[in-house]
Scaffold this active site. Structure first.
Site, PDB file in Angstrom:
ATOM      1  N   CYS A  74       1.849  13.977   1.230  1.00  0.00           N
ATOM      2  CA  CYS A  74       2.631  13.457   2.585  1.00  0.00           C
ATOM      3  C   CYS A  74       2.803  14.533   3.747  1.00  0.00           C
ATOM      4  O   CYS A  74       2.796  14.135   4.960  1.00  0.00           O
ATOM      5  CB  CYS A  74       4.182  13.395   1.810  1.00  0.00           C
ATOM      6  N   ASP A  75       2.960  15.748   3.326  1.00  0.00           N
ATOM      7  CA  ASP A  75       3.278  16.893   4.265  1.00  0.00           C
ATOM      8  C   ASP A  75       1.999  17.807   4.901  1.00  0.00           C
ATOM      9  O   ASP A  75       2.317  18.465   5.664  1.00  0.00           O
ATOM     10  CB  ASP A  75       4.250  17.694   3.849  1.00  0.00           C
ATOM     11  N   CYS A 108       5.118  17.338  -2.181  1.00  0.00           N
ATOM     12  CA  CYS A 108       3.958  16.326  -1.691  1.00  0.00           C
ATOM     13  C   CYS A 108       3.307  16.725  -0.507  1.00  0.00           C
ATOM     14  O   CYS A 108       3.209  16.479   0.631  1.00  0.00           O
ATOM     15  CB  CYS A 108       4.782  14.867  -1.579  1.00  0.00           C
TER      16      CYS A 108
END
Ligand code: NDP
Length: 309
Positions: free
Chosen positions: A138-139, A135
């Protein structure tokens, strides 16, 4: 019937727990089964910086623990166990837990999520959470000004590569075919971005790294020659599998297996059965959108029970 519960929630990601918070506050005494991966996909990420309300960020595990505690505070009955079969042919619905127990319920909220596909390399699993992620939203931020790679040639891969290019120093897009499968607009954007280098006809062989995490990747090109790239982060964008195996002959699914809900609601084709989170969302797949749809499912469920109990 006293042994019939009002609301069963299947799944323990942000969608499931948000449904549990809302339905327990509405006195529906929900029972939630956590499933195979308690806490869901977020427990496999590290820091979560984009969920509103955590100005200093929070780990995925902590956030899911917080959501669980919040649901329990209002009386949600959260149980460890896996739903192994469902009979949704009539109400109350009959649900089998761990192949052994049967539970009757007036309504069901399905929040079983989706599972990101991985390449299946041993080295990839070794560095999961240490440079390997599924992701970018997300990261990606943790790789600011660094070099990263994205694997995949679809819309997700192109979108993630473009997003990462706005943060990182360089992005390799590793595509196994000699073309991108993404929509034309996404392809054009990727191919025009000077920070993105598309490696067509390259296959992933091994993720390289040390105690500090990912340092590179070994690929093979169309001539079966080995190619090494130096990277700090690897993002898989080769698709997701919605966790709908239990429902495939019962609930209407799209060709990819995602549950189809009535537009603007969480209603499935079966009255009294609702779906929330990634199991019905191939596009956004964020903790916050899953939580929002968990709220919608709880409100739809509450209204249904008001009229049908
Ligand atoms: P897709 O299934 O569309 O694409 C998966 C990509 O990963 C393909 O290029 C595929 O290669 C590649 N791939 C699969 N397995 C491997 C493997 N083992 N090794 C290397 N490469 C592999 O998934 P997406 O997540 O990209 O998209 C899912 C759906 O969501 C699509 O319908 C997409 O259009 C949609 N979507 C739309 C967006 C938007 O409109 N903004 C954004 C994101 C997704 P190959 O082509 O060789 O099979």
């Amino acid at each position: 019937m006293s042994n019939v519960i009002k609301c069963l929630i299947i799944g323990s990601g942000p969608a499931g727990y948000t449904s549990a918070i809302y339905t327990s506050r509405a006195n529906l005494s929900p029972v939630l089964y956590e499933g195979i991966e308690p806490g869901g996909q977020l427990t496999t990420t590290t820091e979560v910086e984009n969920f509103p309300g955590y100005p200093e960020s929070v780990t995925g595990v902590e956030m899911m623990e917080d959501m669980k505690k919040q649901a329990q505070r209002f009386g949600a009955d959260i149980r460890f166990g896996i739903v192994t079969a469902v009979d949704l042919s009539e109400r109350p619905f009959k649900v089998t837990i761990d192949d052994s127990k049967t539970l009757l319920t007036e309504s069901v909220i399905i929040a079983t999520g989706a599972t990101a596909k991985y390449l299946g390399l041993e080295s990839e699993q070794k560095f999961r959470g240490m440079g390997v992620s599924a992701c970018a939203t997300c990261d990606g931020f943790f790789y600011r000004k660094k070099d990263v790679a994205v694997v995949g040639g679809g819309d997700t891969a192109c979108e993630e590569a473009s997003y990462l290019a706005s943060i990182c120093n360089k992005v390799y897009l590793i595509v196994r075919k000699d073309f991108l499968r993404a929509s034309q607009a996404m392809q054009d954007r990727v191919l025009a971005n000077p920070k993105i280098e598309v490696l067509f006809q390259h296959n992933s062989k091994e993720v390289l790294g040390d105690d500090g995490g990912v340092t590179g990747m070994l690929l093979t090109n169309e001539k079966s020659e080995e190619v090494k790239i130096n990277i700090d982060g690897l993002f898989l964008a080769i698709g997701h599998t919605p966790n709908t195996q239990l429902f495939k002959d019962v609930i209407t699914l799209d060709p990819e297996g995602y549950i189809i809900t009535e537009a603007g609601t969480s209603k499935t084709n079966i009255e009294g059965v609702f779906a929330a989170g990634d199991v019905q969302d191939p596009h956004y797949r964020q903790a916050i959108t899953a939580a929002g749809s968990g709220c919608i499912a709880a409100l739809d469920c509450e209204r249904f029970l008001l009229n049908n109990l």
